[in-house]
Design a protein around this motif. Structure first.
Motif, PDB file in Angstrom:
ATOM      1  N   THR A  67       0.834  -1.203   0.000  1.00  0.00           N
ATOM      2  CA  THR A  67       0.000   0.000   0.000  1.00  0.00           C
ATOM      3  C   THR A  67       0.869   1.253   0.000  1.00  0.00           C
ATOM      4  OG1 THR A  67      -1.788  -1.142   1.165  1.00  0.00           O
ATOM      5  CG2 THR A  67      -1.773   1.257   1.279  1.00  0.00           C
ATOM      6  N   ARG A  68       1.958   1.243   0.726  1.00  0.00           N
ATOM      7  CA  ARG A  68       2.879   2.387   0.706  1.00  0.00           C
ATOM      8  C   ARG A  68       3.375   2.656  -0.711  1.00  0.00           C
ATOM      9  NH1 ARG A  68       5.409   0.156   5.690  1.00  0.00           N
ATOM     10  NH2 ARG A  68       4.577   1.352   7.458  1.00  0.00           N
ATOM     11  N   MET A  69       3.719   1.591  -1.419  1.00  0.00           N
ATOM     12  CA  MET A  69       4.174   1.746  -2.799  1.00  0.00           C
ATOM     13  C   MET A  69       3.068   2.308  -3.677  1.00  0.00           C
ATOM     14  SD  MET A  69       6.331  -1.822  -3.178  1.00  0.00           S
ATOM     15  CE  MET A  69       6.614  -1.562  -4.920  1.00  0.00           C
ATOM     16  N   ALA A  70       1.847   1.811  -3.492  1.00  0.00           N
ATOM     17  CA  ALA A  70       0.714   2.287  -4.293  1.00  0.00           C
ATOM     18  C   ALA A  70       0.415   3.756  -4.012  1.00  0.00           C
ATOM     19  CB  ALA A  70      -0.520   1.431  -4.003  1.00  0.00           C
ATOM     20  N   VAL A  71       0.507   4.150  -2.740  1.00  0.00           N
ATOM     21  CA  VAL A  71       0.242   5.543  -2.370  1.00  0.00           C
ATOM     22  C   VAL A  71       1.310   6.460  -2.960  1.00  0.00           C
ATOM     23  CG1 VAL A  71       0.214   7.158  -0.425  1.00  0.00           C
ATOM     24  CG2 VAL A  71      -1.077   5.018  -0.290  1.00  0.00           C
ATOM     25  N   ARG A  72       2.575   6.045  -2.873  1.00  0.00           N
ATOM     26  CA  ARG A  72       3.649   6.865  -3.459  1.00  0.00           C
ATOM     27  C   ARG A  72       3.440   7.045  -4.960  1.00  0.00           C
ATOM     28  NH1 ARG A  72       7.200   3.391  -0.466  1.00  0.00           N
ATOM     29  NH2 ARG A  72       7.857   4.336   1.499  1.00  0.00           N
ATOM     30  N   PHE A  73       3.087   5.961  -5.625  1.00  0.00           N
ATOM     31  CA  PHE A  73       2.853   6.041  -7.070  1.00  0.00           C
ATOM     32  C   PHE A  73       1.690   6.981  -7.376  1.00  0.00           C
ATOM     33  CE2 PHE A  73       0.531   4.627 -10.842  1.00  0.00           C
ATOM     34  CZ  PHE A  73       1.535   4.702 -11.806  1.00  0.00           C
ATOM     35  N   GLU A  74       0.609   6.889  -6.600  1.00  0.00           N
ATOM     36  CA  GLU A  74      -0.552   7.749  -6.842  1.00  0.00           C
ATOM     37  C   GLU A  74      -0.210   9.219  -6.611  1.00  0.00           C
ATOM     38  OE1 GLU A  74      -5.285   8.048  -5.613  1.00  0.00           O
ATOM     39  OE2 GLU A  74      -4.043   6.443  -4.836  1.00  0.00           O
ATOM     40  N   LEU A  75       0.603   9.500  -5.598  1.00  0.00           N
ATOM     41  CA  LEU A  75       1.006  10.881  -5.339  1.00  0.00           C
ATOM     42  C   LEU A  75       1.868  11.423  -6.476  1.00  0.00           C
ATOM     43  CD1 LEU A  75       1.849  10.703  -1.510  1.00  0.00           C
ATOM     44  CD2 LEU A  75      -0.193  11.654  -2.595  1.00  0.00           C
ATOM     45  N   GLU A  76       2.770  10.598  -6.989  1.00  0.00           N
ATOM     46  CA  GLU A  76       3.581  11.020  -8.130  1.00  0.00           C
ATOM     47  C   GLU A  76       2.703  11.265  -9.355  1.00  0.00           C
ATOM     48  OE1 GLU A  76       6.599   8.157  -8.834  1.00  0.00           O
ATOM     49  OE2 GLU A  76       7.582   8.432  -6.886  1.00  0.00           O
ATOM     50  N   LEU A  91      -0.421  12.044  -9.371  1.00  0.00           N
ATOM     51  CA  LEU A  91      -1.262  13.208  -9.116  1.00  0.00           C
ATOM     52  C   LEU A  91      -0.545  14.497  -9.494  1.00  0.00           C
ATOM     53  CD1 LEU A  91      -4.073  13.891  -7.837  1.00  0.00           C
ATOM     54  CD2 LEU A  91      -2.853  14.292  -5.703  1.00  0.00           C
ATOM     55  N   ASN A  92       0.760  14.538  -9.240  1.00  0.00           N
ATOM     56  CA  ASN A  92       1.535  15.739  -9.514  1.00  0.00           C
ATOM     57  C   ASN A  92       2.042  15.810 -10.954  1.00  0.00           C
ATOM     58  OD1 ASN A  92       1.950  17.307  -6.863  1.00  0.00           O
ATOM     59  ND2 ASN A  92       2.349  15.195  -6.252  1.00  0.00           N
ATOM     60  N   MET A  93       1.941  14.717 -11.704  1.00  0.00           N
ATOM     61  CA  MET A  93       2.466  14.691 -13.065  1.00  0.00           C
ATOM     62  C   MET A  93       1.376  14.729 -14.139  1.00  0.00           C
ATOM     63  SD  MET A  93       5.510  11.860 -12.637  1.00  0.00           S
ATOM     64  CE  MET A  93       5.855  11.822 -14.382  1.00  0.00           C
ATOM     65  N   GLU A 145      -7.338  19.009 -12.106  1.00  0.00           N
ATOM     66  CA  GLU A 145      -8.544  19.118 -11.289  1.00  0.00           C
ATOM     67  C   GLU A 145      -8.445  18.413  -9.929  1.00  0.00           C
ATOM     68  OE1 GLU A 145     -13.366  18.368 -11.605  1.00  0.00           O
ATOM     69  OE2 GLU A 145     -12.128  18.305 -13.395  1.00  0.00           O
ATOM     70  N   PRO A 146      -7.947  17.152  -9.831  1.00  0.00           N
ATOM     71  CA  PRO A 146      -7.851  16.533  -8.501  1.00  0.00           C
ATOM     72  C   PRO A 146      -6.981  17.330  -7.537  1.00  0.00           C
ATOM     73  CG  PRO A 146      -7.567  14.885 -10.219  1.00  0.00           C
ATOM     74  CD  PRO A 146      -7.524  16.215 -10.893  1.00  0.00           C
ATOM     75  N   LEU A 147      -5.848  17.838  -8.031  1.00  0.00           N
ATOM     76  CA  LEU A 147      -4.965  18.616  -7.178  1.00  0.00           C
ATOM     77  C   LEU A 147      -5.591  19.944  -6.800  1.00  0.00           C
ATOM     78  CD1 LEU A 147      -2.215  18.271  -5.884  1.00  0.00           C
ATOM     79  CD2 LEU A 147      -1.186  19.412  -7.843  1.00  0.00           C
ATOM     80  N   LEU A 148      -6.293  20.580  -7.735  1.00  0.00           N
ATOM     81  CA  LEU A 148      -6.968  21.841  -7.437  1.00  0.00           C
ATOM     82  C   LEU A 148      -8.088  21.640  -6.416  1.00  0.00           C
ATOM     83  CD1 LEU A 148      -7.176  23.601 -10.909  1.00  0.00           C
ATOM     84  CD2 LEU A 148      -6.098  24.511  -8.848  1.00  0.00           C
ATOM     85  N   THR A 149      -8.768  20.495  -6.480  1.00  0.00           N
ATOM     86  CA  THR A 149      -9.805  20.200  -5.488  1.00  0.00           C
ATOM     87  C   THR A 149      -9.203  20.122  -4.094  1.00  0.00           C
ATOM     88  OG1 THR A 149     -11.128  18.991  -7.124  1.00  0.00           O
ATOM     89  CG2 THR A 149     -11.587  18.548  -4.802  1.00  0.00           C
ATOM     90  N   GLU A 150      -8.049  19.479  -3.978  1.00  0.00           N
ATOM     91  CA  GLU A 150      -7.346  19.441  -2.695  1.00  0.00           C
ATOM     92  C   GLU A 150      -6.974  20.847  -2.233  1.00  0.00           C
ATOM     93  OE1 GLU A 150      -6.114  16.616  -0.525  1.00  0.00           O
ATOM     94  OE2 GLU A 150      -8.038  16.242  -1.494  1.00  0.00           O
ATOM     95  N   MET A 151      -6.451  21.637  -3.156  1.00  0.00           N
ATOM     96  CA  MET A 151      -5.972  22.973  -2.808  1.00  0.00           C
ATOM     97  C   MET A 151      -7.111  23.901  -2.395  1.00  0.00           C
ATOM     98  SD  MET A 151      -3.210  23.246  -5.913  1.00  0.00           S
ATOM     99  CE  MET A 151      -2.923  25.000  -5.721  1.00  0.00           C
ATOM    100  N   CYS A 182      -2.708  11.010   1.274  1.00  0.00           N
ATOM    101  CA  CYS A 182      -1.656  10.913   2.288  1.00  0.00           C
ATOM    102  C   CYS A 182      -0.465  11.808   1.904  1.00  0.00           C
ATOM    103  CB  CYS A 182      -1.197   9.469   2.428  1.00  0.00           C
ATOM    104  SG  CYS A 182       0.108   9.238   3.656  1.00  0.00           S
ATOM    105  N   PRO A 183      -0.061  12.754   2.747  1.00  0.00           N
ATOM    106  CA  PRO A 183       1.138  13.549   2.452  1.00  0.00           C
ATOM    107  C   PRO A 183       2.373  12.657   2.380  1.00  0.00           C
ATOM    108  CG  PRO A 183      -0.170  14.540   4.225  1.00  0.00           C
ATOM    109  CD  PRO A 183      -0.723  13.173   3.988  1.00  0.00           C
TER     110      PRO A 183
END
Length: 499
Positions: free
Chosen positions: A182-191, A193-195, A200-206, A223-224
């Motif tokens: 799960t840690r690996m999956a979360v890291r991949f999703e965060l990367e 998200l930023n790429m 829109e997903p990032l703007l919704t967070e912001m 997850c930060p």
């Protein structure tokens, strides 16, 4: 045969003359051949068509959604719907807004860990094989205030489905290797998200972080990066012990008999001891959302996607692809953002209104995008639209909006999974469910003064702003706030003549 054809043409000409008489010259379109075709307005009934007869509620709808509360506080809600498949799930009053006393990201981890190995099932593959026997699929989604475990399968497999749901929610193993994956999956999703090009997903967070700075629904849903290593089985068990208790759960089902669902709930959810021990709901965070307003900015170079357009043209030349549609009656072409923004400013890529609703708060947002050199003008245009919403809406404009909202509501509620989520969320938040005809009645009762009142209330609060991309031309937060307080929405500072 030739004479028959000429007779038919004469009759068509007579019909065209008749149309001229009935609708007037302005409603008929002339062609180079000299013939005319009636161009009747969409608001004018077609001639010769009988008056439509609409279906009406027969009075039995109020009995569709049934709710039973078990001895341990768990609510069971159901709505019967004909068909051989059903959607059943457990909704928990738990999400990222409840992580004030914990490292943010626990709900994100639980979503990824869902339907893994449990006390009865050795692995996720075994769960999927079990569901496959009943043509079933499973899914888990977390939001800021709700976690939802859902299964769609054949009705005859209900006993197996509820047993599986109980095991997945209350008896997860949370093995070390599963948490590491799960840690690996979360890291991949965060990367990702930023790429990804779509911001829109990032703007919704912001926008949530700006609107509710540091509290409740403003806490991060994803997850930060700094918390990925902090979340382990011990921390997850501590969180689950507080929030995964029967009083904060609803077992919802669509497409099944209520008594059958209640029996399964008593069998698999009434006297089950969770793997983390006795729940202690006294540690639940009951903070009320505090709207703060503010601005969150992330400066970023947006990678150009020049090749996308040629490939899109090539795709059309090849005969594939799809067509764009805003959805609903009129395809959204008569909304203000379409008429006043997109229709007038060709350089604007996007202008979309959307909202987020929560138990104790909500956000109305306008998402817009344009070339970085025109960001300042874009902000002024969007600000002006916010200001103009305080004006009295025209009768036709208001009726069209209400009709479109009711249409979208009813179309969405034709889907079984949507009905399931609607039943579960309403019962979880309020203990009961407003039925579609009740919601439609509430929508019909909205007046222009209601729209003006809520708009004025919104504009009296501090704005929340999220900006992503090249921000060199972005006006300051103080300028945006001043523009929203003005009568015309204009920014205080003049445009620069040269960039």
């Amino acid at each position: 045969q030739i004479s028959d054809i000429w007779s038919m043409i004469r009759r068509m000409g007579e019909q065209s003359v008749c149309d001229y008489c009935r609708f007037g010259i302005a409603v008929c379109r002339q062609y180079s051949s000299g013939s005319a075709y009636p161009c009747v307005s969409l608001s004018t009934p077609l001639p010769g068509i009988p008056k439509p007869v609409f279906a009406s509620v027969d009075g039995h709808e109020k009995y569709e959604t049934k709710i039973t509360t078990l001895e341990n506080g768990l609510k069971v809600a159901s709505q019967n719907k004909f068909g051989q498949f059903c959607t059943v799930g457990i909704l928990v009053n738990s999400g990222s807004r409840h992580e004030a006393k914990y490292p943010s990201g626990i709900a994100h981890f639980l979503e990824k860990l869902s339907f893994s190995s449990t006390a009865q099932f050795e692995s996720k593959d075994e769960i999927l094989l079990t569901l496959e026997k009943h043509g079933g699929i499973c899914d888990c989604q977390t939001s800021r205030d709700t976690t939802m475990y859902a299964v769609s399968a054949e009705v005859k497999g209900l006993d197996t489905v509820v047993n599986l749901l109980s095991d997945a929610v209350l008896q997860p193993r949370l093995l070390d290797e599963e948490i590491e994956m799960t840690r690996m999956a979360v890291r991949f999703e965060l990367e990702d998200l930023n790429m990804r090009p779509d911001p829109e997903p990032l703007l919704t967070e912001m926008i949530h972080a700006a609107a509710y700075r540091g509290n409740t629904v403003g806490l991060p849903r994803f997850c930060p990066p700094e918390n990925v290593e902090k979340i382990d089985r011990k921390l997850l068990h501590k969180y689950l012990q507080s929030y995964y208790c029967p009083q904060r759960m609803v077992l919802a089902g669509v497409g099944i008999e209520h008594e059958q669902l209640v029996q399964c709930a008593r069998k698999y959810l009434l006297n089950v001891k969770p793997v983390w021990g006795v729940s202690t709901p006294a540690n639940v965070d009951k903070s009320v959302a505090q709207y703060t307003g503010g601005i969150v900015k992330v400066s970023r170079f947006i990678r150009p996607v020049d090749d996308f357009i040629p490939f899109a043209v090539l795709n059309m030349m090849m005969g594939g692809g799809g067509s764009f549609s805003a959805g609903g009656p009129g395809k959204g072409m008569f909304t203000r953002l379409y008429l006043n923004v997109l229709n007038r400013h060709h350089w604007m890529y996007n202008a979309t209104s959307y909202h987020h609703s929560y138990e104790d708060s909500g956000l109305l947002c306008i998402h817009a995008s344009a070339d970085p050199r025109q960001v300042r003008e874009m902000v002024e245009i969007i600000t002006r639209e916010f200001i103009q919403m305080t004006g009295t809406a025209g009768e036709m404009e208001l009726e069209r909006a209400k009709t479109q909202l009711k249409s979208m509501l009813m179309m969405n509620l034709e889907s079984r999974p949507v009905i399931f989520e609607d039943v579960g969320r309403q019962v979880l938040a309020t203990g009961k469910r407003k039925l579609p005809h009740e919601l439609c009645e509430l929508i019909s009762n909205v007046t222009a003064s209601d729209v003006k009142r809520v708009t004025m209330k919104m504009l009296r609060s501090k704005p929340a702003v999220a900006a992503l991309g090249d921000l060199s031309e972005l006006p300051s937060y103080e300028d945006i706030q001043a523009a929203l307080s003005s009568k015309d929405g204009r920014l205080p500072r003049i445009y620069r003549l040269f960039r």
